[in-house]
Write a protein that holds these residues in place. Structure first.
Motif, PDB file in Angstrom:
ATOM      1  N   PHE B 440     -36.259 -10.972  61.426  1.00 57.54           N
ATOM      2  CA  PHE B 440     -36.060  -9.546  61.155  1.00 57.54           C
ATOM      3  C   PHE B 440     -37.368  -8.760  61.143  1.00 57.54           C
ATOM      4  O   PHE B 440     -37.356  -7.537  61.133  1.00 57.54           O
ATOM      5  CB  PHE B 440     -35.317  -9.369  59.822  1.00 57.54           C
ATOM      6  N   ARG B 443     -37.917  -5.470  59.224  1.00 55.69           N
ATOM      7  CA  ARG B 443     -36.699  -5.075  58.504  1.00 55.69           C
ATOM      8  C   ARG B 443     -36.520  -5.823  57.186  1.00 55.69           C
ATOM      9  O   ARG B 443     -35.590  -5.566  56.448  1.00 55.69           O
ATOM     10  CB  ARG B 443     -35.477  -5.329  59.389  1.00 55.69           C
ATOM     11  N   SER B 477     -29.183  -7.903  56.382  1.00 56.43           N
ATOM     12  CA  SER B 477     -29.031  -7.962  57.840  1.00 56.43           C
ATOM     13  C   SER B 477     -28.040  -6.912  58.339  1.00 56.43           C
ATOM     14  O   SER B 477     -27.964  -6.643  59.526  1.00 56.43           O
ATOM     15  CB  SER B 477     -28.583  -9.358  58.269  1.00 56.43           C
ATOM     16  N   ASN B 478     -27.281  -6.298  57.421  1.00 59.48           N
ATOM     17  CA  ASN B 478     -26.350  -5.253  57.841  1.00 59.48           C
ATOM     18  C   ASN B 478     -26.889  -3.855  57.603  1.00 59.48           C
ATOM     19  O   ASN B 478     -26.151  -2.883  57.662  1.00 59.48           O
ATOM     20  CB  ASN B 478     -25.023  -5.414  57.083  1.00 59.48           C
ATOM     21  N   MET B 479     -28.180  -3.765  57.307  1.00 58.86           N
ATOM     22  CA  MET B 479     -28.755  -2.450  57.030  1.00 58.86           C
ATOM     23  C   MET B 479     -29.508  -1.923  58.236  1.00 58.86           C
ATOM     24  O   MET B 479     -30.174  -2.667  58.951  1.00 58.86           O
ATOM     25  CB  MET B 479     -29.749  -2.540  55.866  1.00 58.86           C
ATOM     26  N   LEU B 480     -29.444  -0.612  58.428  1.00 62.42           N
ATOM     27  CA  LEU B 480     -30.261   0.008  59.457  1.00 62.42           C
ATOM     28  C   LEU B 480     -31.654   0.289  58.911  1.00 62.42           C
ATOM     29  O   LEU B 480     -32.643   0.268  59.627  1.00 62.42           O
ATOM     30  CB  LEU B 480     -29.617   1.324  59.913  1.00 62.42           C
ATOM     31  N   GLU B 481     -31.731   0.553  57.615  1.00 59.69           N
ATOM     32  CA  GLU B 481     -33.012   0.850  56.974  1.00 59.69           C
ATOM     33  C   GLU B 481     -33.727  -0.463  56.644  1.00 59.69           C
ATOM     34  O   GLU B 481     -33.116  -1.516  56.657  1.00 59.69           O
ATOM     35  CB  GLU B 481     -32.790   1.625  55.662  1.00 59.69           C
TER      36      GLU B 481
END
Lengths: 239, 559
Positions: B440, B443, B477-481
């Motif tokens: 990631f 991220r 892992s499901n965040m855009l931020e």
């Protein structure tokens, strides 16, 4: 050159695929995006020939993303994923191919052959004659995040100078999707050039003398019905 | 004087009757103050008989009877209450009435009143919560004394001619009062002694049974085998004091403690046909050494000749026996027989519980395996893909990541439900995070804040990694931020807390996938450390999810 767009939330996965595609000498990378929201913007300006699409991505997954693309913009789709639990679903979506990460060169060569057999421009099997995937959630842009609004919650959709807005009992949200996509991919009904209505949320329809009508939604919002669309609305409601 | 002696003579007849009675099994109805109607009816007949006997044994004096009839009604009243006392008195009185004589009516009446007096004393004592005084001979003595005085009064008041009554009372008052009172008191003291004997035997029995239950309580949790059988047999042998105690499974002797252990060796097959029968027919076998004798098939010199064999059951299947033996020179006590059967029942229950616990932990293990299997494909292939990409740019980093990946999988494979220190757990999490961080990149950021004094804390293996994986897989892992994860471990009094927090703020309790990892971690901590420990989750939607693990600061002891 085939113009390819890469959508994957992992940077190294994008880089690796880019490297593999460039090695073939047949691809040009038109865009790389880290999520579906970025990609939705990008696909309109880049109009790629092929979309290499990851499935598991944050907020909007690969399948949902496909449902948000305008039909005329729809490229050929190759799913690229780490695990093959989605293979069947991918082919239901008429994907051109389905690659597993890590991607092998030889396997990618076969994908290239498949792409070359298809006419570059015009109708790709991905979109035409296929069951158009239905939207169940609409991505809406808030000041600091993306909100996904279920289509069942939506009362109506309105398009004005500032763009397309989705209206629910709780509020009004901007979305990057076009009215046309929303009309085609949901059960919403066109009631005006600038409005789609969710018939499940209609409270009453007020008929005026001059054949103009007004819809009141369950939460009390009023939207216009144009003469042109009134007939069809009536048919839909079996009045 | 002659009258007094004669009355004392009749009194001694009563005492003999009382003595014989106290030895009989029927005595039980007296040993407890019981309100059961059957008991009362029994007492009614007994004391009525005593009362009538008093009349029969009476001595004729002046056309009347000097007697000890009063003993029956007074005792019945004191022991059984006014109703019983009056009933016995009335019966005794009626009986006397038919004997005739000028005091027939007054004696009949006074006997009934005497029963009532005894009953009133019973009521008063019960009201004042002094029921122990009911069996006190002094109470009985004075109650009878008073009752006899009342009787004399009634004779004087009712019988006519008064002159005859007066002269009669002058003769009989003293001897009758003394003998009846003394007789009743002695009768009661005999009842009391027997009663105490009963009670102390019951108390000894209960104490022993409780002690054995308590001492064997946790032994079976270690399973049913030679070692635990030996521990249990030793305890039972010590507590019951029987000649020998043996425990067998269905095939062989697991433990033999006490007499005969020289030739009855643990591990040898079951030799006794009695034991075989107990197992095959699932029955308790008792050879008392008198009617049926136990004879050792192994050695002629074996001193044991009586045995109790009780099957040990698990879900109705016999899985072994407990055997209590006594030697030739000692009778097999009834108490030990009941004890033996009781112990077997307790142990059977414990075996059932143990089997249940074992299944529960097996289930947890199965779930654990399941979740480990679930982890793999996505994580593995994405990690490999990441590393393959990194090789192109930075071979050293790729090598480092592969080492972390192998460390991660090695730790995963070693997991078998034992304990790890917090440091080992963090090492496992660290390998996992290094790889996720590579996948990631920007991220994901991770903060660690660990109290170094907790690094030796023992936790069930595989506690932290699943929680961190949850935070990343279902959260960040499901965040855009950009995502942030934080591990914080600290100590507070006797407890240690480990917190894993992410800034995704998505946690759905009803979602099976989300919850499974946390639930298993929770279950295993509770299983090892008790129900007041485990995990708790708090979630503020879109802001953060925090899973807190609470354990004793001393960690877990060996499983």
């Amino acid at each position: 050159m085939i113009r390819a767009m890469l959508v994957d939330d992992e940077i190294h996965a994008r880089e690796e695929l880019q490297a593999l595609l460039l090695e073939t000498g047949r691809f040009a990378i038109s865009a790389k995006c880290a999520n579906a929201i970025e990609a939705l913007d990008s696909i309109r300006s880049n109009k790629p020939d092929v979309l290499f699409l990851d499935i598991q991505m944050p907020v909007v997954n690969g399948f949902e993303f496909l449902a948000m693309i305008d039909e005329e913009l729809m490229p050929k789709v190759v799913f690229v994923t780490a695990y093959d639990e989605y293979a069947v679903k991918a082919f239901e979506e008429n994907a051109l191919d389905y690659l597993l990460k890590p991607v092998e060169k030889d396997r990618l060569a076969k994908t290239l052959q498949k792409i070359l057999k298809q006419p570059i421009n015009g109708n790709s099997p991905t979109s035409v004659n296929s069951v158009i995937p239905q939207l169940t959630r609409i991505p809406c842009v808030l000041t600091n995040r993306i909100k996904l609004i279920g289509t069942v919650e939506v009362e109506y959709v309105e398009s004005d100078l500032t763009g397309v807005h989705v209206v629910t009992a709780k509020g009004r949200y901007f979305t990057a999707l076009t009215l046309k996509i929303l009309e085609n991919r949901t059960d919403f009904i066109r009631c005006h050039k600038q409005f789609l209505v969710n018939i499940d949320h209609i409270d009453e329809i007020l008929l005026n003398e001059n054949l103009l009508a007004q819809i009141t939604t369950n939460s009390g919002r009023i939207i216009p019905v144009s003469r042109r669309h009134l007939k069809r609305l009536k048919e839909k409601l079996a009045i | 004087m002659k009258l007094l002696l004669a009355l004392l003579q009749t009194m001694s007849v009563f005492l003999v009757v009382a003595y014989i009675y106290s030895k009989s099994p029927a005595f039980k109805s007296l040993a407890a103050i019981s309100n059961r109607p059957r008991n009362k009816i029994y007492l009614y007949f007994f004391f009525s008989a005593i009362s009538m006997m008093g009349t029969y044994l009476g001595l004729p004096v002046h056309d009347a009877l000097a007697n000890t009839r009063a003993i029956g009604p007074v005792l019945a009243g004191i022991i059984g209450g006014p109703f019983l006392g009056t009933a016995v008195g009335f019966t005794g009185g009626l009986h006397r009435y038919f004997f005739g004589g000028f005091t027939a009516f007054s004696c009949g009446l006074s006997t009934t009143v005497e029963g009532l007096i005894g009953g009133v004393v019973h009521l008063v004592l019960m009201r004042k919560n002094k029921s122990s005084l009911i069996f006190d001979p002094t109470t009985v003595f004075f109650t009878t004394l008073f009752a006899e005085a009342v009787q004399m009064g009634i004779i004087l008041a009712v019988s006519r001619p008064f002159e005859d009554a007066l002269s009669l009372v002058q003769v009989i008052a003293l001897p009758m009062t003394i003998t009846s009172s003394a007789g009743a008191a002695l009768f009661m003291s005999m009842i009391r002694d027997r009663r105490n004997l009963y009670e102390s035997a019951a108390a000894t029995f209960s104490t022993k049974a409780l002690r054995i239950a308590e001492r064997t309580l946790n032994i079976l949790a270690k399973g049913f085998g030679r070692e635990t059988a030996c521990e249990m047999a030793t305890i039972i042998h010590e507590e019951t004091g029987v000649g020998a105690v043996a425990i067998t499974d269905t095939e062989k002797v697991l433990a033999w403690i006490g007499c005969g252990s020289d030739h009855h060796r643990p591990g040898s097959p079951i030799a006794s046909p009695l034991t075989r029968r107990a197992i095959d027919e699932n029955v308790v076998i008792f050879a008392d050494g008198i009617n049926e004798e136990y004879s050792c098939t192994l050695s002629k010199d074996c001193l044991l000749n009586s045995v109790l064999v009780v099957p040990l059951k698990l879900d109705n299947d016999v899985i072994g026996t407990i055997k209590l033996y006594e030697t030739r020179d000692k009778p097999f006590l009834n108490m030990n027989k009941s004890l033996g059967e009781g112990i077997a029942a307790v142990l059977s229950n414990q075996l059932l519980l143990y089997g249940y616990e074992q299944q529960k932990s097996l289930l947890t293990m199965a779930e654990l395996k399941l979740i480990q299997a679930q982890v793999n494909p996505h994580f593995l292939f994405n990690s490999l893909n990441t590393i393959i990409s990194i090789i192109r740019q930075d071979a050293d980093r790729a090598r480092e990541l592969l080492i972390h990946l192998s460390n991660f999988f090695r730790k995963n494979l070693k997991r078998s439900g034992h304990l790890s220190t917090l440091e080992e757990e963090l090492d496992h999490v660290n390998s996992y995070l290094k790889i996720e961080k590579a996948r990631f990149e920007d991220r994901l950021t991770v903060e660690m804040d660990i109290d170094p004094s907790l690094l030796g804390l023992k936790l069930p293996t595989f506690t932290l990694q699943p929680l961190m994986e949850n935070a990343i897989k279902h959260g960040i892992s499901n965040m855009l931020e950009p995502g942030r994860a934080r591990i914080h471990a600290w100590r507070d009094d006797d407890f240690a807390y480990i917190e894993i927090e992410d800034n995704a703020g998505v946690y759905n309790e009803n979602n099976g996938k989300d919850g499974l990892g946390i639930r298993i971690v929770d279950k295993r901590i509770k299983f090892l450390m008790g129900n007041s420990f485990g995990t708790s989750v708090s979630c503020i939607s879109n802001v953060m999810t925090r899973v807190t693990v609470k354990v004793p600061a001393g960690g877990a002891s060996a499983p």
